[in-house]
Design an enzyme around this catalytic site. Structure first.
Site, short mmCIF file in Angstrom:
data_model
loop_
_atom_site.label_atom_id
_atom_site.label_comp_id
_atom_site.label_asym_id
_atom_site.label_seq_id
_atom_site.Cartn_x
_atom_site.Cartn_y
_atom_site.Cartn_z
N ASP A 117 134.95 -26.01 22.52
CA ASP A 117 134.59 -26.11 20.94
C ASP A 117 135.67 -25.53 20.21
O ASP A 117 136.72 -25.65 20.54
CB ASP A 117 133.09 -25.46 20.86
CG ASP A 117 132.32 -26.16 19.74
OD1 ASP A 117 132.98 -26.44 18.62
OD2 ASP A 117 131.34 -26.57 19.99
N HIS B 254 132.04 -24.34 14.04
CA HIS B 254 131.20 -25.29 14.80
C HIS B 254 131.11 -24.57 16.36
O HIS B 254 129.98 -24.28 16.75
CB HIS B 254 131.88 -26.60 14.98
CG HIS B 254 131.15 -27.67 15.93
ND1 HIS B 254 131.15 -27.71 17.28
CD2 HIS B 254 130.22 -28.39 15.51
CE1 HIS B 254 130.39 -28.68 17.46
NE2 HIS B 254 129.73 -29.25 16.55
N SER C 20 125.14 -31.86 18.57
CA SER C 20 125.85 -30.78 18.80
C SER C 20 125.19 -29.36 19.20
O SER C 20 125.19 -28.44 19.96
CB SER C 20 126.93 -30.36 17.86
OG SER C 20 128.01 -30.94 17.87
#
Ligand SMILES: *[C@@H]1O[C@H](CO)[C@@H](O)[C@H](O)[C@H]1NC(C)=O
Ligand SMILES: *[C@@H]1O[C@H](CO)[C@@H](O)[C@H](O)[C@H]1NC(C)=O
Ligand SMILES: *[C@@H]1O[C@H](CO)[C@@H](O)[C@H](O)[C@H]1NC(C)=O
Ligand SMILES: *[C@@H]1O[C@H](CO)[C@@H](O)[C@H](O)[C@H]1NC(C)=O
Ligand SMILES: *[C@@H]1O[C@H](CO)[C@@H](O)[C@H](O)[C@H]1NC(C)=O
Length: 764
Positions: free
Chosen positions: A150, A221, A540
């Site tokens: 990520d 994220h 996600s």
């Protein structure tokens, strides 16, 4: 299924974040390629594959006419891959690539391509996971290592505190790499590995300088996804007062290893491949992937994630991957390789609200995540119809303006923002438009036509109409939940349609988790604001929930294969919402969702720990499937590394789900019959002396036969096989028909359920 313009808008926003200019093939300009090699072809003179590839790269010549102009461009080696695929990535001119193709041992190439992360920043749904308390029982997830590919990690976040953590497992071979503002001492017993990859990015953008060249997350994220999977307990978590409480990962005792590949400037397959290659070598147990190629670019053998994760699966690593945010149309799913768990996203049972109180005491509740403070005093309400003129809005900016839905709502919001109005009420007919704006930079209520009429009537009937706003209302236990969200990508999976995908629904909408405190979360007025936590939506967010649950199952059953863990998660999934009705599809007028939307149903971690029976599959079973898909032996070797003769072929994988394409030639008449038989083998993972009986539900008008209808297991780990046969007209009553097969044990302890799907949809 309808695809609304809202969702198109979401799609654009989510992809724009990481779109990178894509150069057409040009002769002289070098591009980055991933080269698959046959390792057994290495000449004896070389001591390692790495030195072989290096020597090969330096010896190939550029034979093109353009070569003289570009002869200064040397081929640049980026990564050697040995655990995920065999081969390397390099920056080459097209003519050098042509020369390379003649080299002994060359199998195939793919071009390095950009990927997108699967978060819909602007999409706002309501809720938080109500069962997480039960998921975080002490010791669950202990010793399991979850690798996350990520945008990096913010190591100072409370989610990565190692309080209560066991020692780093001795089998762990990973490390914590230093870099900009990141020291290897930042790792601890929770965060046990942190690495970063950007050679692929830099070769596509040679002039780029990367300010945060380290595992540190300045995007947010990766901090979000990794804390969802395995974050330690973070007290006092909230998003500006919304969703306040303690934030916990699904497997709070599991270890985290971060592999940073997502950069502000793009994400490249060559970097992702290097990360997965290293994660396999480092010894992760679980991989959580919240990124993917675009759907029109998603052929199994040309998708490095699919190829690399095959190797991971062979090593016993469980892979959870996001299905994508390109729903709600059929065939929009990515990351559907049969050796992964493909995760769809649903809502949860918590809502974030604001309240508009009219002068007459009537209250209107609306969804909102507005973070600012707002006067508790009443203000005048002014109707401005379609709010088309910024100039006119400016003149009444110290009021609560009311806009009605004639102009596009985007324009109305923009105008109100430009006029810097104190507050606004937007009345519109789009039920899920509000998701887009709940994070508005000024106090705003997005309400439907009925509530809108209440407001308009009140204003008309009063000489001095006034209103008052309140924010930060969090409601828990809202119904129905979960629902599958419109953005969640839908099956079937184009490059392997015979395996029903997605597999599972997990919380993905409005999930609160840790965040990078230097990454802007929202604006209040024109001021950017920051937070240690953020509320985000996307598949996600769903994938790391499933990865965390897989860690719990792995902890309970360390010897289970990835397929057995997946089976446990799927066959115990809940097809019902908290009203005990079938889970609904937001994008289809709240009709019941089909397995193409939610797979087996909503993930149920407690039951997944003890499924009764499992559908196992070994690497050879996936090879049989690849053979039946008519992949050439060269292509199969990309996955398997070994030569494989394809003696046995079967599209009928031992999978805990069934899908049949009835009108497979698209040419049927109403008299034509279709039949298909599936063969399955289940392993008894409960105790010995169990008898199970088959029960089929749904599948209206299609004959479903299960043979034998009863399975008796004398011992634990005993295997039994059965056949399931579907018979019906080729032209079905509806293009998507579904039901389920449940194996129930006589004592009533277990129910091992698989979705059955019959469809006439085609990909054309
Ligand atoms: C470096 O990290 C710290 C947190 O340890 C952060 O507060 C600081 O802003 C970072 N510096 C830069 C230049 O990003
Ligand atoms: C809102 O008020 C609270 C408490 O009065 C304060 O802590 C917070 O910083 C304020 N938020 C903004 C965005 O001004
Ligand atoms: C609102 O939307 C519904 C469903 O799309 C439609 O039937 C109705 O006519 C719309 N109403 C107005 C006033 O636009
Ligand atoms: C593979 O090839 C065989 C023989 O040509 C054909 O019958 C079959 O339909 C093909 N299978 C797939 C999945 O394309
Ligand atoms: C093919 O299947 C048969 C029967 O199941 C088995 O005995 C044989 O070992 C398999 N061959 C390969 C190469 O997998």
């Amino acid at each position: 299924m309808p695809q609304s313009s809202t969702m198109n808008f979401l799609h654009i926003l989510s992809t724009v974040l990481f779109i990178v200019s894509f150069h057409p093939f040009t002769r002289a300009k070098p591009n980055t390629y991933i080269i698959h090699m046959d390792p057994s072809a290495m000449p004896k003179a070389f001591s390692s594959h790495h030195s072989w590839y290096f020597s090969m790269l330096s010896s190939i010549s550029d034979t093109s006419e353009a070569a003289s102009a570009s002869s200064t461009v040397t081929s640049k080696h980026l990564y050697t891959y040995t655990h995920s695929i065999n081969g390397f990535s390099a920056t080459l001119t097209l003519s050098k690539l042509e020369s390379l193709k003649k080299s002994f041992g060359y199998l195939s190439f793919t071009r390095d391509r950009p990927l997108t992360v699967h978060t819909t920043h602007t999409s706002q749904f309501l809720g938080l996971n109500s069962v997480s308390g039960a998921w975080t029982a002490p010791n669950y997830g202990e010793d399991v290592i979850i690798g996350i590919v990520d945008s990096g990690i913010w190591p100072e976040s409370e989610s990565y505190s190692d309080e209560g953590m066991a020692q780093v497992p001795t089998r762990w071979k990973g490390k914590c790499e230093s870099g900009t503002n990141f020291s290897s001492s930042f790792c601890n017993k929770k965060l046990i590995g942190a690495r970063f990859y950007n050679k692929g990015l830099l070769s596509s953008h040679p002039k780029l300088t990367i300010p945060m060249n380290s595992p540190r997350d300045i995007n947010g994220h990766g901090t979000h996804t990794s804390s969802i999977a395995a974050g330690n307990s973070a007290k006092g978590a909230s998003y500006f007062g919304y969703a306040s409480g303690t934030a916990n990962g699904m497997a709070p005792r599991a270890h985290i290893a971060m592999y940073k590949v997502v950069w502000r400037y793009g994400t490249y397959t060559s970097d992702v491949l290097a990360a997965i290659d290293q994660a396999i070598q480092d010894g992760v147990d679980i991989l959580s992937l919240s990124l993917g190629l675009s759907v029109d670019n998603n052929v199994l053998d040309d998708d490095p994630i699919a190829v690399a994760t095959f190797a991971a699966m062979e090593k016993g690593i469980f892979i959870a991957a996001s299905a994508g945010n390109d729903g709600p149309l059929y065939w929009s799913l990515v990351n559907g390789a049969p050796w992964m768990l493909t995760v769809a996203a649903g809502s949860i049972d918590r809502e974030f609200d604001g309240i508009l109180t009219l002068g007459n005491g009537v209250q209107i509740t609306f969804e909102s995540l507005y973070p600012g403070n707002f006067s508790r005093n009443q203000m005048p309400l002014v109707v401005m119809d379609e709010c088309a003129s910024v100039e006119e809005l400016r003149q009444v900016r110290n009021n609560i303006i009311v806009c009605k839905d004639h102009l596009s709502i985007n324009d109305q919001v923009e105008n109100a923002e430009s006029a810097m109005v104190s507050a606004a009420v937007f009345i519109s007919n789009y039920s899920y438009l509000s998701e887009l704006y709940t994070r508005s930079s000024f106090p705003a209520a997005f309400i439907g036509l009925d509530d809108g009429q209440t407001v308009i009537d009140y204003i008309k009937q009063n000489s001095d109409p006034r209103g008052r706003f309140q924010f930060r209302k969090t409601r828990i236990g809202t119904k129905p939940a979960p629902k599958v969200d419109a953005y969640s990508s839908r099956g079937p999976f184009l490059s392997c349609p015979n395996v029903l995908k997605p597999d599972i629904l997990a919380p993905g909408s409005l999930v609160l988790a840790s965040w990078s405190p230097v990454s802007e979360v929202t604006k209040v007025g024109s001021h950017p604001s920051f937070s240690k936590f953020n509320i985000l939506s996307g598949t996600s967010m769903a994938a790391p929930h499933a990865a965390g649950v897989a860690a719990l199952v792995k902890r309970a059953h360390p010897d289970w294969s990835p397929a057995a863990i997946r089976s446990a998660i799927m066959t115990t999934a809940n097809p019902f919402d908290n009203n005990l009705s079938p889970i609904k599809d937001v994008s289809n007028f709240n009709q019941p969702a089909s397995p193409l939307d939610i797979g087996a149903g909503h993930i149920n971690p407690i039951k997944a720990l003890d499924p009764g029976l499992v559908y196992d599959a070994k690497p050879q079973d996936y090879m049989k499937l690849l053979c039946a898909m008519n992949y050439t032996s060269k292509k199969i070797r990309m996955f398997t590394k070994l030569s494989h003769d394809c003696m046995n072929r079967s599209l009928d994988l031992n999978y805990p789900a069934f899908i049949a394409f009835f009108n497979d030639d698209g040419l049927s008449t109403s008299a034509d019959k279709f039949e298909q038989e599936f063969q399955r083998t289940v392993t008894n993972v409960g105790k010995g002396g169990m008898a199970y009986t088959a029960k089929v539900t749904g599948m209206d008008g299609i004959k479903v036969m299960v043979e034998p209808p009863k399975l008796v297991f004398k011992q634990k780990y005993e295997k039994q096989s059965y056949k399931l046969r579907l018979e019906g007209p080729k032209l079905l009553k509806k293009d998507v028909m579904f039901g389920a097969l449940s194996w129930r044990d006589d004592a009533g302890k277990y129910m091992v359920t698989s979705p059955i799907m019959a469809t006439t949809i085609t990909s054309q």
